[in-house]
Motif scaffolding. Sequence first.
Motif, PDB file in Angstrom:
ATOM      1  N   SER A 136       0.841  -1.206   0.000  1.00  0.00           N
ATOM      2  CA  SER A 136       0.000   0.000   0.000  1.00  0.00           C
ATOM      3  C   SER A 136       0.873   1.252   0.000  1.00  0.00           C
ATOM      4  O   SER A 136       0.594   2.222  -0.705  1.00  0.00           O
ATOM      5  CB  SER A 136      -0.921  -0.029   1.216  1.00  0.00           C
ATOM      6  OG  SER A 136      -1.556   1.200   1.383  1.00  0.00           O
ATOM      7  N   THR A 137       1.925   1.220   0.801  1.00  0.00           N
ATOM      8  CA  THR A 137       2.829   2.368   0.860  1.00  0.00           C
ATOM      9  C   THR A 137       3.554   2.563  -0.466  1.00  0.00           C
ATOM     10  O   THR A 137       3.684   3.686  -0.950  1.00  0.00           O
ATOM     11  CB  THR A 137       3.851   2.171   1.990  1.00  0.00           C
ATOM     12  OG1 THR A 137       3.142   2.026   3.225  1.00  0.00           O
ATOM     13  CG2 THR A 137       4.798   3.343   2.098  1.00  0.00           C
ATOM     14  N   ARG A 140       1.777   4.398  -3.158  1.00  0.00           N
ATOM     15  CA  ARG A 140       1.678   5.854  -3.005  1.00  0.00           C
ATOM     16  C   ARG A 140       2.983   6.571  -3.300  1.00  0.00           C
ATOM     17  O   ARG A 140       3.021   7.794  -3.322  1.00  0.00           O
ATOM     18  CB  ARG A 140       1.221   6.180  -1.588  1.00  0.00           C
ATOM     19  CG  ARG A 140      -0.209   5.782  -1.305  1.00  0.00           C
ATOM     20  CD  ARG A 140      -0.703   6.350   0.006  1.00  0.00           C
ATOM     21  NE  ARG A 140       0.119   6.011   1.138  1.00  0.00           N
ATOM     22  CZ  ARG A 140      -0.128   5.039   2.022  1.00  0.00           C
ATOM     23  NH1 ARG A 140      -1.198   4.308   1.874  1.00  0.00           N
ATOM     24  NH2 ARG A 140       0.671   4.813   3.037  1.00  0.00           N
ATOM     25  N   GLN A 143       3.152   9.238  -6.371  1.00  0.00           N
ATOM     26  CA  GLN A 143       2.466  10.500  -6.085  1.00  0.00           C
ATOM     27  C   GLN A 143       3.276  11.349  -5.111  1.00  0.00           C
ATOM     28  O   GLN A 143       3.374  12.563  -5.277  1.00  0.00           O
ATOM     29  CB  GLN A 143       1.069  10.214  -5.509  1.00  0.00           C
ATOM     30  CG  GLN A 143       0.263  11.470  -5.252  1.00  0.00           C
ATOM     31  CD  GLN A 143      -0.004  12.269  -6.517  1.00  0.00           C
ATOM     32  OE1 GLN A 143      -0.293  11.711  -7.543  1.00  0.00           O
ATOM     33  NE2 GLN A 143       0.098  13.576  -6.438  1.00  0.00           N
ATOM     34  N   ALA A 144       3.892  10.711  -4.113  1.00  0.00           N
ATOM     35  CA  ALA A 144       4.708  11.454  -3.149  1.00  0.00           C
ATOM     36  C   ALA A 144       5.928  12.065  -3.832  1.00  0.00           C
ATOM     37  O   ALA A 144       6.291  13.214  -3.561  1.00  0.00           O
ATOM     38  CB  ALA A 144       5.135  10.539  -1.999  1.00  0.00           C
ATOM     39  N   ASN A 147       4.795  15.055  -5.766  1.00  0.00           N
ATOM     40  CA  ASN A 147       4.503  16.172  -4.861  1.00  0.00           C
ATOM     41  C   ASN A 147       5.789  16.838  -4.376  1.00  0.00           C
ATOM     42  O   ASN A 147       5.867  18.070  -4.305  1.00  0.00           O
ATOM     43  CB  ASN A 147       3.677  15.691  -3.667  1.00  0.00           C
ATOM     44  CG  ASN A 147       2.273  15.329  -4.053  1.00  0.00           C
ATOM     45  OD1 ASN A 147       1.796  15.667  -5.128  1.00  0.00           O
ATOM     46  ND2 ASN A 147       1.586  14.613  -3.182  1.00  0.00           N
TER      47      ASN A 147
END
Length: 192
Positions: A136-137, A140, A143-144, A147
């Motif tokens: 799950s991490t 992401r 996207q991190a 950002n």
Amino acid sequence: MGLIGGLIELLFGGGRNVVRETAEVFRENAEAGAARARDVQMGALDQFAAEFTVSRRGGFDRIMDGLNRLPRPALAMGTLGLFVAAMTDPIWFAERMQGLALVPEPLWWLLGVVVSFYFGARHQTKAQDFQRDLASTMARVPQAVENIRALRALRFDSPGAADAGTDAEMALAATTPEVNRALEDWRRMKRA
């Protein structure tokens, strides 16, 4: 003009682009390739997440999970309690240890097997939960990273961060008055 129009219609008309289609025979369309790669990656992540989806659990399952959490703390506290009992009442402790000395060896082996299986299964369950959380991490991470890249572009020391662009230059030029020599000469003559 009809011949040229017909040729352009042949190459680019009807919602087709023959030049692009011919070029794609020799070289992959980068945008379409990236979209396919993203679809493959998202499909793999969705499949991985579906394997570890926890269904809704009832009250009985929650109670059993709570009971499953008791043995490790009970064993740890029981062992500490034995040390305290040995120091506070050595005779009582010695009586209990004599009772344990009478337990046959196969029963000790059975206890070892039961405890090993219990803690082994518990360890496997926790390892699988860890793997699911890790997946799950990792999903992401892109996207991190994007950002962080966008935030770093906004830093004061980034090249071009304070550049307002050509529109701001035009607005400033339009609002800043120019020196009008004829008007200045007229004002000087009027004052004299």
